[in-house]
Design a protein around this motif. Structure first.
Motif, PDB file in Angstrom:
ATOM      1  N   ALA A 146       6.219   1.942  -0.011  1.00 38.78           N
ATOM      2  CA  ALA A 146       5.566   2.434   1.205  1.00 38.78           C
ATOM      3  C   ALA A 146       6.333   3.643   1.712  1.00 38.78           C
ATOM      4  CB  ALA A 146       5.512   1.349   2.284  1.00 38.78           C
ATOM      5  N   PRO A 173       0.932   2.832   0.451  1.00 37.62           N
ATOM      6  CA  PRO A 173       0.593   3.008   1.862  1.00 37.62           C
ATOM      7  C   PRO A 173       1.467   4.077   2.515  1.00 37.62           C
ATOM      8  CG  PRO A 173       0.828   0.673   1.322  1.00 37.62           C
ATOM      9  CD  PRO A 173       1.349   1.444   0.148  1.00 37.62           C
ATOM     10  N   TRP A 212      -2.513  -4.448   4.016  1.00 41.38           N
ATOM     11  CA  TRP A 212      -1.917  -3.500   3.085  1.00 41.38           C
ATOM     12  C   TRP A 212      -2.808  -3.308   1.864  1.00 41.38           C
ATOM     13  CZ3 TRP A 212       1.553  -0.875   5.332  1.00 41.38           C
ATOM     14  CH2 TRP A 212       2.488  -1.453   6.193  1.00 41.38           C
ATOM     15  N   GLY A 232       0.231  -6.884   7.017  1.00 37.15           N
ATOM     16  CA  GLY A 232      -0.450  -5.661   7.420  1.00 37.15           C
ATOM     17  C   GLY A 232       0.241  -4.941   8.562  1.00 37.15           C
ATOM     18  N   ALA A 341       2.905  -8.119  -0.671  1.00 39.15           N
ATOM     19  CA  ALA A 341       2.638  -8.299   0.750  1.00 39.15           C
ATOM     20  C   ALA A 341       2.259  -9.742   1.046  1.00 39.15           C
ATOM     21  CB  ALA A 341       1.527  -7.357   1.184  1.00 39.15           C
TER      22      ALA A 341
END
Length: 341
Positions: A146, A173, A212, A232, A341
């Motif tokens: 990320a 992300p 995510w 998330g 996640a």
């Protein structure tokens, strides 16, 4: 005694700003349009220009471009806290304005707006010397899971420059935290989405979450802290941190806990030290920290704070940072593991 040029088509706005600056010992001059502003700067260069965004004739964007052709001092846009005012603020910043404040409103009284203008003026006039910088190529990277980008003063234009280098597909992300009032983040998300060619979402208010996934790009909702966990990302109210909300350190701490060594933080232009504490934590767990260099930052306070704490992996221009993020995203260093996640 410093001098300010106030540019606003509203006689009332010119009056109240002149009055406040004069009380603080500033020499003041006020004009009602962009053409008059150019003439005033050519005659007697001020120390600061405050500039309305929406004006008849030359609007704020055209006026910024014309001013930058003859003068390089601080320009603070004074933006209407409406959709139209926000939409015109971003291209004005990209044209060379230093930063912006919202016009006085019920939740942003004149005294507060003046404090913001003066703080941004002081931050923009601090000189930063050339510094040695670490090179990212000197270390082996862990997989990037990320990317968290933090910015403040000068941030909208800096973010736009970084995102121009990021190509589809978005493989990890991207979370963006920009110090900004709540009335401006919806239009900034739209603006950044157009530049990226990919949707940029404003973070939802909890308990709603954005889950995510590899193509998620989210901008922190103004006036709330952006939070994240393994399921998330969302926003929620809270106490100001470093005097701001959203705060990069709040989101960064969550990012370190969620992604560990897979987190890459990029700290761009901005005053203060927000982001430095979480950048230290990111490096301690094996993550990557990028900072913008002083020559291209409007204000080098936040990147300098990270560098001073020994937390920077690499320092570079906005183009360097954008290209590096894109490269990592499109090779084996940057693959989002949907199962993490």
């Amino acid at each position: 005694m410093p001098g300010v040029l106030i540019v606003d088509d509203s006689a009332y706005a010119r009056f109240v700003l002149k009055d406040r600056f004069r009380r603080l010992g500033w020499e003041t001059r006020a004009v009602g349009d962009g053409s008059a502003a150019i003439e005033a700067i050519a005659q007697d260069a001020p120390d600061l220009v405050t500039l309305d965004v929406i004006m008849p004739g030359m609007d704020g964007i055209e006026t910024v471009k014309a001013i930058r052709a003859i003068w390089q001092g601080p320009i603070i846009m004074v933006s209407s806290q409406t959709h139209g005012g926000a939409d015109k603020t971003w291209p004005a910043l990209e044209a060379g304005a230093s930063d912006f404040v919202g016009k006085p409103a019920p939740d942003a009284p004149l005294d507060e707006v003046m404090d913001q203008i003066l703080a941004k003026y002081e931050a923009c006039r601090v000189p930063y010397p050339p510094v040695a910088h670490p090179s990212l190529r000197e270390r082996t990277l862990n997989g990037v899971q990320a990317i968290l980008i933090g910015a403040s003063t000068g941030g909208p234009a800096a973010l736009a420059r970084v995102l121009t280098h990021i190509e589809a597909p978005i493989r990890v992300p991207i979370i963006i935290v920009q110090h900004m009032p709540s009335t401006f983040t919806p239009s900034l998300a739209q603006r950044l989405g157009k530049i990226l060619g990919h949707p940029v979402y404003e973070s939802p208010l909890g308990p709603e979450k954005l889950p995510w996934h590899s193509g998620l790009v989210v901008l922190a909702r103004g006036g709330y802290h952006l939070r994240m966990d393994s399921s998330g990302v969302w926003s929620e109210p809270g106490a100001r941190v470093h005097g701001v909300m959203p705060a990069i350190d709040v989101s960064g701490a969550d990012g370190v806990h969620t992604f560990g060594a897979g987190l890459c933080m990029a700290i761009l232009t901005g005053m203060g030290e927000d982001g430095a504490q979480s950048a230290v934590s990111c490096r301690q767990v094996g993550g990557t920290v990028l900072v913008q260099d002083p020559q291209t930052a409007v204000v080098w306070g936040m990147p300098q704070a990270v560098l001073n704490r020994g937390a920077a992996t690499m320092m570079g221009t906005l183009d360097d940072i954008g290209r590096w993020i894109n490269e990592v995203m499109h090779n084996d260093h940057g693959i989002f593991r949907s199962g993490m996640a």
